[in-house]
Design a protein around this motif. Structure first.
Motif, mmCIF file in Angstrom:
data_model
loop_
_atom_site.group_PDB
_atom_site.id
_atom_site.type_symbol
_atom_site.label_atom_id
_atom_site.label_comp_id
_atom_site.label_asym_id
_atom_site.label_seq_id
_atom_site.Cartn_x
_atom_site.Cartn_y
_atom_site.Cartn_z
ATOM 1 N N ILE A 184 43.610 47.195 39.451
ATOM 2 C CA ILE A 184 43.755 47.079 40.911
ATOM 3 C C ILE A 184 44.208 48.407 41.500
ATOM 4 O O ILE A 184 43.755 48.811 42.588
ATOM 5 N N ALA B 266 41.221 50.441 41.829
ATOM 6 C CA ALA B 266 40.388 49.945 42.932
ATOM 7 C C ALA B 266 40.947 50.363 44.282
ATOM 8 O O ALA B 266 40.190 50.747 45.190
ATOM 9 N N GLU B 267 42.263 50.320 44.434
ATOM 10 C CA GLU B 267 42.879 50.748 45.701
ATOM 11 C C GLU B 267 42.700 52.248 45.919
ATOM 12 O O GLU B 267 42.507 52.705 47.053
ATOM 13 N N CYS C 237 39.129 52.465 47.217
ATOM 14 C CA CYS C 237 38.849 51.814 48.508
ATOM 15 C C CYS C 237 39.785 52.266 49.626
ATOM 16 O O CYS C 237 39.511 52.015 50.799
ATOM 17 N N PRO D 283 45.171 49.164 51.504
ATOM 18 C CA PRO D 283 44.775 47.871 52.074
ATOM 19 C C PRO D 283 45.200 47.757 53.536
ATOM 20 O O PRO D 283 46.279 48.228 53.906
ATOM 21 N N TYR E 238 36.792 45.221 53.597
ATOM 22 C CA TYR E 238 37.644 45.952 52.654
ATOM 23 C C TYR E 238 37.938 45.099 51.420
ATOM 24 O O TYR E 238 37.773 45.553 50.277
ATOM 25 N N LEU F 249 37.072 45.608 47.532
ATOM 26 C CA LEU F 249 38.166 45.673 46.558
ATOM 27 C C LEU F 249 37.950 44.639 45.455
ATOM 28 O O LEU F 249 38.071 44.954 44.262
ATOM 29 N N SER F 250 37.620 43.412 45.838
ATOM 30 C CA SER F 250 37.411 42.344 44.850
ATOM 31 C C SER F 250 36.264 42.681 43.907
ATOM 32 O O SER F 250 36.353 42.458 42.695
ATOM 33 N N ARG G 290 35.218 45.634 43.037
ATOM 34 C CA ARG G 290 35.644 46.689 42.114
ATOM 35 C C ARG G 290 36.561 46.144 41.021
ATOM 36 O O ARG G 290 36.457 46.523 39.857
#
Length: 364
Positions: free
Chosen positions: A71, A74-75, A78, A81, A121, A125-126, A128
């Protein structure tokens, strides 16, 4: 609480180092190598006598760290959040009972209100995260119970509406029943735990207002027949691919775990781990201390045999399955398995009585 040091104290210190340094992994391939090392350790530890629940708990703790690192990647890709969110583990991941090569079961929840930018977004994210987990050797869920599925993606208000629809529904299709069983073990792995707590409180309050929901979930599971005869010989498949075998997950672990889950939800418990749920039910005097001991032993027996069976499949380069041949068990294992099935049968009766389920209401 069991730590990695307790489990591996006399084992592979190299694996201890792997567990401790997940946060330092620089890419997905490195995480995948770490996962392989820890799974290799589990394959050594189970035959050496480490209890299955302890080994699975350590594996689950390790996988939590892997998920968090993925995660984080991924953040980074992306961007920050746009609002608070929580990544939820479901099924065995939610219960911290993962075994060898468990596939993905996950969901995402984020704060209201939603707009196109926020939705886009979290969709990216999900995607990835799910892709990253797959690249790290945690395969995609065959039933599509993943945050990339709109059914397991949404804001708090969307999730409350979705849960409300599930809880008001007393006539489940087979797919809906499985999705509901899996989701009810949700646990926040990453992000804002207050979102998880809010959703759990809403779920528990809704279940309390609609007791027919748990009854509809239980009707099928309490009618699963135990594979032992009148004089306690095992009842196995007579023909086909699994001739002379029985499905230890379908006829053992699933009824035990699910009945404990249903009784826990009926009594407002918030734990998701099966052994912790058993402890909670004992504290509430729903089950007696003797029943607690029998259930814990049954859980360990069934989980151990399932993992040992997977190890045999792995050594023989077969696809992992849940069918065991009782003839291959030792006398001690045979006795423990018979006792486990008898314990599960008693648990089914208790669940049936607690929810006032009439005879012959299940689908079996």
């Amino acid at each position: 609480m069991l730590t990695a040091f307790d489990l591996f104290g006399f084992g592979d210190r190299e694996v201890l180092s792997v567990i401790r340094t997940v946060k330092d992994a620089t890419d997905l391939s490195q995480l995948n190598l770490m996962r392989q090392e820890v799974e290799r350790a589990l394959k050594v530890l189970i035959p050496e006598g480490v209890t299955a629940s302890r080994a699975c708990k350590t594996l689950s703790d390790f996988m939590d760290k892997v998920v968090k690192r993925i995660i984080w990647f991924a953040e980074e890709a992306c961007g920050p959040p746009p609002c608070r969110y929580a990544w939820l583990g479901l099924g065995s991941e939610g219960r911290q009972e993962q075994t060898l090569h468990t596939d993905q079961d996950n969901a995402i929840i984020f704060k209201d209100p939603v707009n196109d930018r926020t939705k886009e977004y979290f969709m990216r994210l999900s995607e990835r995260i799910v892709k990253g987990l797959n690249e790290c050797g945690i395969p995609l869920c065959k039933g599509n119970v993943m945050a990339t599925n709109p059914k397991f993606f949404g804001t708090m208000s969307q999730w409350k509406n979705r849960l409300g629809c599930w809880i008001d529904n007393i006539s489940f299709s087979e797919a809906e029943l499985m999705d509901t069983y899996i989701f009810l073990d949700f646990r926040c792995i990453y992000g804002d735990q207050f979102l998880e707590k809010e959703l759990r409180q809403y779920m528990n309050e809704s279940i309390e207002k609609n007791p027919s929901f748990l009854k509809s979930l239980a009707e099928n599971i309490v009618s699963v027949p135990m594979p032992i005869g009148i004089f306690k010989p095992f009842i196995v498949e007579k023909t086909g691919r699994y001739k002379d075998r029985l499905n230890i997950k379908l006829y053992g672990l699933v009824p035990l775990v699910t009945c404990i889950k249903i009784l826990s939800l009926q009594n407002g418990l918030t734990e998701t781990n099966t052994l912790k749920r058993i402890e909670g039910l004992t504290e509430r005097k729903i089950i007696s201390p003797d029943q607690k001991d029998a259930l814990e032993q049954a859980f360990e027996t069934l989980l151990t045999l399932k993992i040992q069976n997977s190890l045999v499949d792995f050594d023989q380069m077969k696809e992992f399955g849940n069918h065991i041949n009782p003839a291959s068990l030792s006398l001690r294992q045979t006795q423990l398995l018979k006792e486990a099935f008898c314990t599960v049968s008693e648990l089914q009766k208790k669940t049936k009585e607690a929810l006032k389920i009439e005879e012959n209401r299940g689908r079996w």
